[in-house]
Design a protein around this motif. Structure first.
Motif, short mmCIF file in Angstrom:
data_model
loop_
_atom_site.label_atom_id
_atom_site.label_comp_id
_atom_site.label_asym_id
_atom_site.label_seq_id
_atom_site.Cartn_x
_atom_site.Cartn_y
_atom_site.Cartn_z
N ARG A 65 13.51 -7.93 -1.77
CA ARG A 65 12.76 -6.66 -1.75
C ARG A 65 13.50 -5.58 -2.53
O ARG A 65 12.90 -4.84 -3.30
CB ARG A 65 12.55 -6.19 -0.31
CG ARG A 65 11.50 -6.96 0.41
CD ARG A 65 11.26 -6.36 1.77
NE ARG A 65 10.36 -7.20 2.53
CZ ARG A 65 10.43 -7.38 3.83
NH1 ARG A 65 11.34 -6.77 4.54
NH2 ARG A 65 9.57 -8.16 4.43
N ARG A 66 14.81 -5.48 -2.30
CA ARG A 66 15.60 -4.46 -3.00
C ARG A 66 15.60 -4.72 -4.50
O ARG A 66 15.50 -3.80 -5.31
CB ARG A 66 17.03 -4.42 -2.47
CG ARG A 66 17.17 -3.97 -1.03
CD ARG A 66 16.86 -2.49 -0.84
NE ARG A 66 17.65 -1.62 -1.66
CZ ARG A 66 18.84 -1.12 -1.34
NH1 ARG A 66 19.39 -1.42 -0.20
NH2 ARG A 66 19.47 -0.31 -2.16
N GLY A 117 12.33 -3.70 -5.82
CA GLY A 117 12.28 -2.24 -5.82
C GLY A 117 13.03 -1.63 -6.99
O GLY A 117 12.68 -0.58 -7.49
N LEU A 137 5.19 1.44 -0.87
CA LEU A 137 6.60 1.36 -0.50
C LEU A 137 6.87 0.13 0.35
O LEU A 137 7.88 -0.55 0.16
CB LEU A 137 7.02 2.63 0.25
CG LEU A 137 7.06 3.90 -0.58
CD1 LEU A 137 7.25 5.12 0.32
CD2 LEU A 137 8.14 3.83 -1.64
N ARG A 147 6.97 -2.99 -1.79
CA ARG A 147 8.18 -3.11 -2.60
C ARG A 147 9.45 -3.21 -1.75
O ARG A 147 10.55 -3.25 -2.28
CB ARG A 147 8.29 -1.92 -3.55
CG ARG A 147 7.12 -1.91 -4.53
CD ARG A 147 7.33 -0.96 -5.63
NE ARG A 147 8.18 -1.59 -6.62
CZ ARG A 147 8.66 -0.98 -7.67
NH1 ARG A 147 8.38 0.28 -7.88
NH2 ARG A 147 9.42 -1.59 -8.53
N LEU A 175 10.66 -0.93 0.35
CA LEU A 175 11.39 0.33 0.35
C LEU A 175 11.21 1.14 1.63
O LEU A 175 11.64 2.28 1.69
CB LEU A 175 10.97 1.17 -0.86
CG LEU A 175 11.27 0.51 -2.22
CD1 LEU A 175 10.66 1.32 -3.35
CD2 LEU A 175 12.76 0.36 -2.42
#
Length: 99
Positions: free
Chosen positions: A18-19, A22, A87, A90, A92
């Motif tokens: 995910r990071r 992102g 968000l 992604r 976040l």
């Protein structure tokens, strides 16, 4: 170039994916940059060049949200719902931030 192989638990792998998404980076590039940060003697943040852009974007969006909220609270609510969805997609949002 040396090659490393190691195992991750599923939760850590998901969080790293995910990071990386992102940051708009492949997982391997993201992990290399995180490892570079870990050994950087100056302890600088790897993505610092993006921090200034992010800070400016947050300020602009805050001003815009205030203006839209004053003119149309319903439009602001719809926009915030869409923003949370993006968000979340992604990776976040924190666990407590999910709608």
């Amino acid at each position: 170039m040396p090659k490393l192989n190691f195992r991750l638990d599923e939760a850590l792998h998901t969080a790293l994916m995910r990071r990386a998404r992102g940051a708009n980076l492949p997982l391997s590039v993201f992990i290399r940059q995180v490892l570079e940060q870990a050994v950087d003697e100056r302890k600088r943040y790897v993505f610092s060049s993006q921090d200034e852009i992010l800070a400016t974007a947050i300020q602009i969006l805050s001003i815009l949200a205030t203006s839209v909220g004053q003119q149309s609270p319903k439009a602001l609510e719809q926009g915030m719902t869409q923003a949370r969805s993006i968000l979340l997609e992604r990776g976040l949002l924190g666990e407590g931030d999910h709608p």
